[in-house]
Scaffold this active site. Sequence first.
Site, PDB file in Angstrom:
ATOM      1  N   SER A 123       0.830  -1.198   0.000  1.00 21.05           N
ATOM      2  CA  SER A 123       0.000   0.000   0.000  1.00 21.05           C
ATOM      3  C   SER A 123       0.868   1.252   0.000  1.00 21.05           C
ATOM      4  O   SER A 123       1.968   1.256   0.561  1.00 21.05           O
ATOM      5  CB  SER A 123      -0.854  -0.019   1.271  1.00 21.05           C
ATOM      6  OG  SER A 123      -1.463   1.233   1.481  1.00 21.05           O
ATOM      7  N   TYR A 165      -2.020  -0.944  10.904  1.00 22.89           N
ATOM      8  CA  TYR A 165      -2.251  -1.512   9.572  1.00 22.89           C
ATOM      9  C   TYR A 165      -1.075  -1.198   8.643  1.00 22.89           C
ATOM     10  O   TYR A 165      -0.527  -2.084   7.970  1.00 22.89           O
ATOM     11  CB  TYR A 165      -3.562  -0.964   8.983  1.00 22.89           C
ATOM     12  CG  TYR A 165      -3.678  -1.236   7.508  1.00 22.89           C
ATOM     13  CD1 TYR A 165      -3.953  -2.519   7.053  1.00 22.89           C
ATOM     14  CD2 TYR A 165      -3.465  -0.230   6.564  1.00 22.89           C
ATOM     15  CE1 TYR A 165      -4.013  -2.789   5.691  1.00 22.89           C
ATOM     16  CE2 TYR A 165      -3.527  -0.488   5.214  1.00 22.89           C
ATOM     17  CZ  TYR A 165      -3.797  -1.767   4.776  1.00 22.89           C
ATOM     18  OH  TYR A 165      -3.847  -2.028   3.424  1.00 22.89           O
ATOM     19  N   LYS A 195       1.983  -3.683   6.615  1.00 21.39           N
ATOM     20  CA  LYS A 195       2.404  -3.685   5.206  1.00 21.39           C
ATOM     21  C   LYS A 195       3.917  -3.480   5.120  1.00 21.39           C
ATOM     22  O   LYS A 195       4.611  -4.143   4.355  1.00 21.39           O
ATOM     23  CB  LYS A 195       1.675  -2.590   4.420  1.00 21.39           C
ATOM     24  CG  LYS A 195       0.192  -2.811   4.296  1.00 21.39           C
ATOM     25  CD  LYS A 195      -0.117  -4.055   3.484  1.00 21.39           C
ATOM     26  CE  LYS A 195      -1.583  -4.408   3.503  1.00 21.39           C
ATOM     27  NZ  LYS A 195      -1.865  -5.733   2.951  1.00 21.39           N
ATOM     28  N   ASN A 241      -5.258   4.475  -4.304  1.00 23.26           N
ATOM     29  CA  ASN A 241      -6.633   4.413  -3.770  1.00 23.26           C
ATOM     30  C   ASN A 241      -7.571   3.707  -4.739  1.00 23.26           C
ATOM     31  O   ASN A 241      -8.161   4.358  -5.617  1.00 23.26           O
ATOM     32  CB  ASN A 241      -7.145   5.820  -3.476  1.00 23.26           C
ATOM     33  CG  ASN A 241      -6.461   6.449  -2.267  1.00 23.26           C
ATOM     34  OD1 ASN A 241      -5.252   6.627  -2.251  1.00 23.26           O
ATOM     35  ND2 ASN A 241      -7.235   6.780  -1.251  1.00 23.26           N
ATOM     36  N   VAL A 279     -17.122  15.747   4.534  1.00 20.11           N
ATOM     37  CA  VAL A 279     -15.858  16.022   3.846  1.00 20.11           C
ATOM     38  C   VAL A 279     -14.862  16.440   4.922  1.00 20.11           C
ATOM     39  O   VAL A 279     -15.067  17.448   5.615  1.00 20.11           O
ATOM     40  CB  VAL A 279     -16.036  17.130   2.780  1.00 20.11           C
ATOM     41  CG1 VAL A 279     -14.689  17.550   2.206  1.00 20.11           C
ATOM     42  CG2 VAL A 279     -16.980  16.656   1.682  1.00 20.11           C
TER      43      VAL A 279
END
Length: 337
Positions: A125, A150, A154, A180, A218
């Site tokens: 990622s 997380y 990776k 993404n 947002v």
Amino acid sequence: MAKVLLTGGAGYIGSHTAVEFLEAGIDVVVVDNFSNSSPKAIKRVEQITGKSVALYEADVCDKDATRKIFDEHRLDAVVHFAGYKAVGESVKKPVEYYRNNLDSALVVCELMREYDVRGIVFSSSATVYGVSENVPFKEDAPTGGCTNPYGWTKYMIEQILRDYANATPGVSATLLRYFNPVGAHPSGEIGEDPYGEPNNLAPYVCQVAVGRLPLLRVFGNDYPTPDGTGVRDFIHVVDLAKGHVAAFQHMKEGVRTYNLGTGHGYSVFDMINAFKRVNNVEIPYKIVDRRPGDVATSYADPSLANSELEWKATLGLDDMCRDAYNWQRKNPNGYRD
Ligand code: NAD
Ligand code: WQD
């Protein structure tokens, strides 16, 4: 015929990748414990392609259960998707994240060694680039400085696979750093189906569009970006899936790392506006505070994958929004109908 094992192959990216492998004439075996997916996704993969998939329900951390698959199939490579992926949850449940993500990767390495399977493609990622904003990211940019467990899983698995491949003659490890991923297969038969309230922008927008959620929040409009909202390298999941087939077809002994992104940054408002325009729907939103841990801007330099893997993202933001909405409208409750 070549054959690949997709761990976590019933998930969002795995199911799309299964379609692309099958359409490239490569056989697919899937193992998944359905902790974040449904076996229906694999049925749909079979419908889309007209081909069958050998599906195993098992936890990849369970070595004996996973060994059975290596026993029953002569594999050319493993594409390792299986793992937990929710950033916020990983902060609350770090031990579960380290256990699941690291153990599953280690079991895959051990079984590859035991059965002399020589290729692994890993779902890494862009999160390994940490909070740096030295964009666009190239593969040799510094990694680490992750902001959550997380991301560290990776980072650690990348290192494990580098060490494993370097110590094991004949083995090829390809580390794919996704940016993404969004969108869905154009058939609308498979797509992203998060459990509970989505964490990511695109599934949130989709669920607002179909009225399952009332309003998009947002997260900040005061970033140093053209319109003040966060900028990301959204990549259509079908393009991303094709990147795995290209990685498989270009496997060479040793370790290689590639960014899979479009190379373009789109803002949160770009996504909302494209979604509204392409799908002719309203997306009610309100501006709220920034989300902790978010950076202003992140996008890839995908030129290494473009040249070495002969792969390039071809779909744009409009395609992503159209296909994501098509999936959501056809499956308002995901696979739970
Ligand atoms: P997903 O949750 O839809 O897919 C992961 C799959 O792995 C699920 O089907 C889940 O049930 C399965 N799984 C988890 N632990 C398992 C275990 N121990 N044994 C067997 N199956 C197990 O997620 P996704 O979006 O398809 O992501 C796939 C991979 O790509 C993950 O490793 C993720 O971290 C990585 N990734 C995802 C993104 C993203 O934004 N979606 C970005 C970068 C990297
Ligand atoms: C994108 C933009 C948000 C939701 C995450 C992981 C990363 C990788 C991909 C796995 C940001 C904004 C979002 C919302 C919003 N996953 N946003 N309202 O954070 O770039 O990346 O998924 O490896 O590791 O961190 O993706 O989709 O969550 O956010 O305004 O409800 O949308 O602030 O600017 P992110 P995202």
